[in-house]
Motif scaffolding. Structure first.
Motif, PDB file in Angstrom:
ATOM      1  N   SER B  41      25.664 -94.537  -0.990  1.00 12.99           N
ATOM      2  CA  SER B  41      24.777 -95.132  -1.988  1.00 12.99           C
ATOM      3  C   SER B  41      24.743 -96.645  -1.835  1.00 12.99           C
ATOM      4  O   SER B  41      23.667 -97.260  -1.816  1.00 12.99           O
ATOM      5  CB  SER B  41      25.240 -94.787  -3.405  1.00 12.99           C
ATOM      6  OG  SER B  41      25.473 -93.421  -3.520  1.00 12.99           O
ATOM      7  N   VAL B  42      25.950 -97.232  -1.725  1.00 14.95           N
ATOM      8  CA  VAL B  42      26.030 -98.678  -1.589  1.00 14.95           C
ATOM      9  C   VAL B  42      25.292 -99.121  -0.333  1.00 14.95           C
ATOM     10  O   VAL B  42      24.505-100.069  -0.343  1.00 14.95           O
ATOM     11  CB  VAL B  42      27.509 -99.131  -1.541  1.00 14.95           C
ATOM     12  CG1 VAL B  42      27.607-100.603  -1.186  1.00 14.95           C
ATOM     13  CG2 VAL B  42      28.188 -98.840  -2.872  1.00 14.95           C
ATOM     14  N   LEU B  43      25.504 -98.370   0.754  1.00 15.02           N
ATOM     15  CA  LEU B  43      24.879 -98.718   2.028  1.00 15.02           C
ATOM     16  C   LEU B  43      23.355 -98.716   1.908  1.00 15.02           C
ATOM     17  O   LEU B  43      22.670 -99.617   2.383  1.00 15.02           O
ATOM     18  CB  LEU B  43      25.331 -97.712   3.091  1.00 15.02           C
ATOM     19  CG  LEU B  43      24.965 -98.088   4.527  1.00 15.02           C
ATOM     20  CD1 LEU B  43      25.824 -99.247   4.999  1.00 15.02           C
ATOM     21  CD2 LEU B  43      25.146 -96.892   5.437  1.00 15.02           C
ATOM     22  N   MET B  44      22.834 -97.673   1.245  1.00 13.37           N
ATOM     23  CA  MET B  44      21.384 -97.552   1.099  1.00 13.37           C
ATOM     24  C   MET B  44      20.810 -98.739   0.325  1.00 13.37           C
ATOM     25  O   MET B  44      19.795 -99.310   0.711  1.00 13.37           O
ATOM     26  CB  MET B  44      21.041 -96.268   0.326  1.00 13.37           C
ATOM     27  CG  MET B  44      21.289 -95.019   1.122  1.00 13.37           C
ATOM     28  SD  MET B  44      19.932 -94.700   2.234  1.00 13.37           S
ATOM     29  CE  MET B  44      20.494 -93.174   2.955  1.00 13.37           C
ATOM     30  N   VAL B  45      21.476 -99.090  -0.774  1.00 12.03           N
ATOM     31  CA  VAL B  45      20.986-100.191  -1.592  1.00 12.03           C
ATOM     32  C   VAL B  45      21.040-101.487  -0.792  1.00 12.03           C
ATOM     33  O   VAL B  45      20.091-102.286  -0.788  1.00 12.03           O
ATOM     34  CB  VAL B  45      21.810-100.297  -2.897  1.00 12.03           C
ATOM     35  CG1 VAL B  45      21.454-101.571  -3.640  1.00 12.03           C
ATOM     36  CG2 VAL B  45      21.560 -99.091  -3.773  1.00 12.03           C
TER      37      VAL B  45
END
Lengths: 308, 402
Positions: B41-45
């Motif tokens: 999730s963090v990576l996507m954001v």
């Protein structure tokens, strides 16, 4: 009544069950014995709907088990299974809910059972961090947490230390006293003998013996007398009519008496050799009953033929 | 039908819906704390924000320039704006009282440049920093104004001069490009999340088989309820994640002024969400069925490869389609179930796709999902229940292959 009635099951040519049947009364404990591969696990899996019987059915209170009724059964599979990464408390709550408990009820029951089985301070640990013995306790708690009407446990004692065995035995006896019929399989026959009201011995897909341990003993035909005569010469009992010497070792003698043989005649013969320190009918242990029951009849016949 | 309940009995019969919801809730609450999920999730954001920042940096050259005009020469101001329009630059003309005030405005960074002495014969451009674009703009405007004056003094009407008529053949091209960029970024996100969540489903299936917990589960529910709960739970989580990413993307794009057409952007994003749902339904089912054939995480790779390859192929074709949205490859693959969730949104963003084309692709996709769920569900039930015989099933499949 929990009734297992005429269960047949084949996997291909391998006939696993050939008419397995027994009944367990509410509030009684049934010990399910049998050699490895005798079909105990298959019988239990059929009851839980995990395998389909080719013939026969399992009934509870006179009705064949269906999905809704199975949710009222506490089950412990032979292959232990829990979510390794899920926390103990959450896991127990989840299983309680799958069995139909409400959220708050389930959480409370999970807490109670964790505490009772000595897992109170491990509730927030993932199951994989627990020792095998403690994982076993969680497994048992998962079977008990939904306050089941029936308990079916496959080898619940295997892998437990003596303290764990006692805790589990106590928990099962308590369930029994509350009116729950309990079926469990075990190779620990001393435990079965101690805990169970009745016993079933399964061999080659058939029930070869069912009843109370007492009944099984009574049914056992050959009567064995143990006589200890320290001063006797070897072969002292060979001449007594109607007596077969089963074993003899430094005066400790096991004798099998043919029907109608007077045990007092044996005592007299023993006294003639000198001191008699022990003279008693020996009760067969469940282990012996078990060996007798599961012995392969083909082998037995062959042995008898050789002897004849 | 229901048997009389003993008073005080803590449980009640569960409906299929309740069971599926329980399973789904467990999947969500377990995954949401999972490190892989949080990291992804963090990576996507970060990725989305990175793309936005990159766009801002690349586009920073076209920021609005403020040009001060001393003495408030309206004629020059109008010419500057006309020139800026022609050159596609954002220029704001600010009136300044006199030359001294104009200099101060540049020094104080109130304006980027100022034109001094515009009325006279020697106009001067004061710049804060060298800017050839502004130089050209201002010289063009000044010449245009003086040329107009000279012409009118000579009695020539500027309108009589030859005018170039401009005809744009592909008027929407800028907007299309923008939408295609959004679609490609969207497809990257969609593809990543499809792979991630289908993998989650597959791992969950194998975890239950490997840990044997499945036997305990199936004593309380049917295989399809377990599968449905798992796919729905992770699907809700996946949809939530892609929606959050889309919201961040849209909000960021508007805030940083990367796109000009919020309506078009939202439309493209909504289509991406729609295709994610269809793609996820298909791939999650496929992955779950494949995973049910093995009982160790180590064996997962081999059974997932075929389905993963289709997914990768769809992604590659989609990226290719962004460059050639009307090509045969893109057109054909946008109908193929499994590829369509990635190719069709790019085609939809890039150009005219008739509604019937989208309809056909959706229907084919739904048919494929129905087939996978029906056939796969049978394999799944069989493989799960055969705890002892699962290897046999696998051997059977391998034997058929070999």
């Amino acid at each position: 009544m929990l009734e297992f009635d005429g269960l047949h099951k084949s996997y291909g040519d391998n006939r696993v069950l050939e008419g397995v049947g027994f009944t367990v009364a509410p509030g009684s404990m049934f010990g399910f014995c049998g050699s490895n591969g005798a079909g105990k696990t298959t019988t239990m899996r059929i009851a839980m709907g995990l395998a389909r019987a080719d013939a026969g059915e399992v009934r509870w209170r006179g009705r064949p088990l269906d999905e809704a009724m199975r949710r009222r059964i506490g089950y412990m599979p032979e292959e232990r299974g829990l979510y390794p990464k899920m926390r103990v408390g959450e896991q127990l709550t989840y299983f309680a809910r799958l069995h139909g408990m409400g959220g708050a009820d389930a959480a409370r029951a999970a807490g109670e059972w964790a505490a009772r089985l000595g897992l109170g301070d491990r509730r927030d640990d993932p199951v994989e961090k627990l020792s095998l013995g403690n994982q076993q306790r969680v497994q048992l708690a998962a079977a008990l947490v939904s306050r089941p009407e029936v308990l079916i446990l496959d080898e619940p004692f295997s892998g437990l230390d003596p303290v764990g065995v006692d805790a589990l035995a106590e928990a099962l006896l308590e369930q029994c006293r509350a009116g729950v019929p309990v079926v469990f399989s075990s190779h620990q026959l001393d435990l079965v003998e101690r805990l169970c009201d009745s016993v079933g011995i399964l061999a080659r897909g058939r029930m070869v013996a069912t009843g109370t341990v007492e009944e099984l003993r009574r049914r056992e035909a050959g009567r064995v007398l143990r006589v200890v005569v320290p001063d006797a010469a070897p072969g002292w009992a060979a001449g007594v009519p109607g007596v077969r010497v089963v074993s003899e070792s430094r005066g400790d003698t096991l004798l099998e008496l043919a029907g109608g043989t007077d045990d007092q005649a044996v005592l007299a013969a023993a006294l003639r050799t000198g001191r008699v320190t022990h003279f008693a009918w020996r009760e067969a242990t469940l282990v012996e009953l078990f060996r007798e029951a599961v012995a392969d009849p083909a082998q037995q016949t062959a042995r008898e033929q050789v002897a004849a | 039908m229901s048997a009389p309940q003993v008073t005080g009995q803590p449980t009640s019969p569960l409906s299929s819906g309740q069971l599926v919801r329980l399973v789904a809730a467990r999947e969500i609450s377990t995954r949401i704390r999972d490190k892989t999920f949080i990291a992804s999730s963090v990576l996507m954001v970060v990725l989305i924000l990175g793309v936005l920042v990159f766009q801002v940096v690349v586009n920073s050259g076209s920021d609005t320039r403020r040009v001060g005009v001393a003495g408030g020469d309206a004629q020059l101001g109008a010419a500057l704006e006309a020139q800026a329009e022609a050159l596609d630059l954002d220029v704001e003309v600010v009136d300044v009282d006199d030359d001294a005030a104009a200099r101060t405005a540049v020094e104080d960074e109130e304006v980027d440049a100022a034109v001094l002495g515009s009325g006279g014969s020697a106009p001067e451009l004061v710049l804060r920093e060298p800017d050839s674009t502004l130089e050209a703009l201002v010289s063009g405007a000044v010449s245009a104004v003086s040329l107009g004056q000279v012409l009118s003094e000579a009695g020539v009407d500027p309108a009589d001069l030859p005018q170039v008529t401009v005809t744009t053949l592909d008027g929407d091209s800028a907007a299309d490009t923008q939408r295609t960029v959004v679609a490609v970024v969207g497809v990257v996100v969609l593809y990543s999340l499809l792979i991630l969540f289908a993998q989650f489903v597959a791992q969950g299936v194998v975890e239950e088989k490997a840990s044997r917990v499945v036997e305990l589960l199936l004593a309380t529910m049917r295989p399809w309820q377990l599968l449905a709960g798992k796919i729905l739970g992770l699907g809700v989580l996946g949809l939530g994640q892609i929606a959050v990413i889309a919201a961040i993307g849209i909000a960021g794009a508007l805030a940083f002024d990367v796109v000009d057409l919020p309506g078009e952007l939202v439309g493209t994003v909504l289509w991406l969400l729609f295709w994610f749902v269809l793609g996820y339904a298909l791939y999650a089912s496929l992955f779950a069925v494949a995973a049910s054939l093995v009982s160790r995480q180590e064996d997962l790779g081999s059974v997932l490869t075929p389905a993963s390859l289709v997914l990768v192929a769809g992604f590659i074709v989609a990226v290719q389609a962004a460059g050639d949205p009307d090509g045969t490859l893109a057109t054909v693959t946008s109908y193929v179930p499994g590829l369509s969730p990635m190719v069709m949104p790019v085609r939809q963003a890039a150009g005219e796709v008739a509604p019937w084309e989208v309809g056909v692709a959706v229907v084919l996709m739904l048919v494929a999902i129905a087939l996978v769920v029906r056939l796969g569900g049978r394999v799944y039930s069989g493989a799960l229940l055969r705890t002892g015989g699962k290897t046999k099933l696998r051997e059977a499949l391998r034997a058929r292959e070999g």
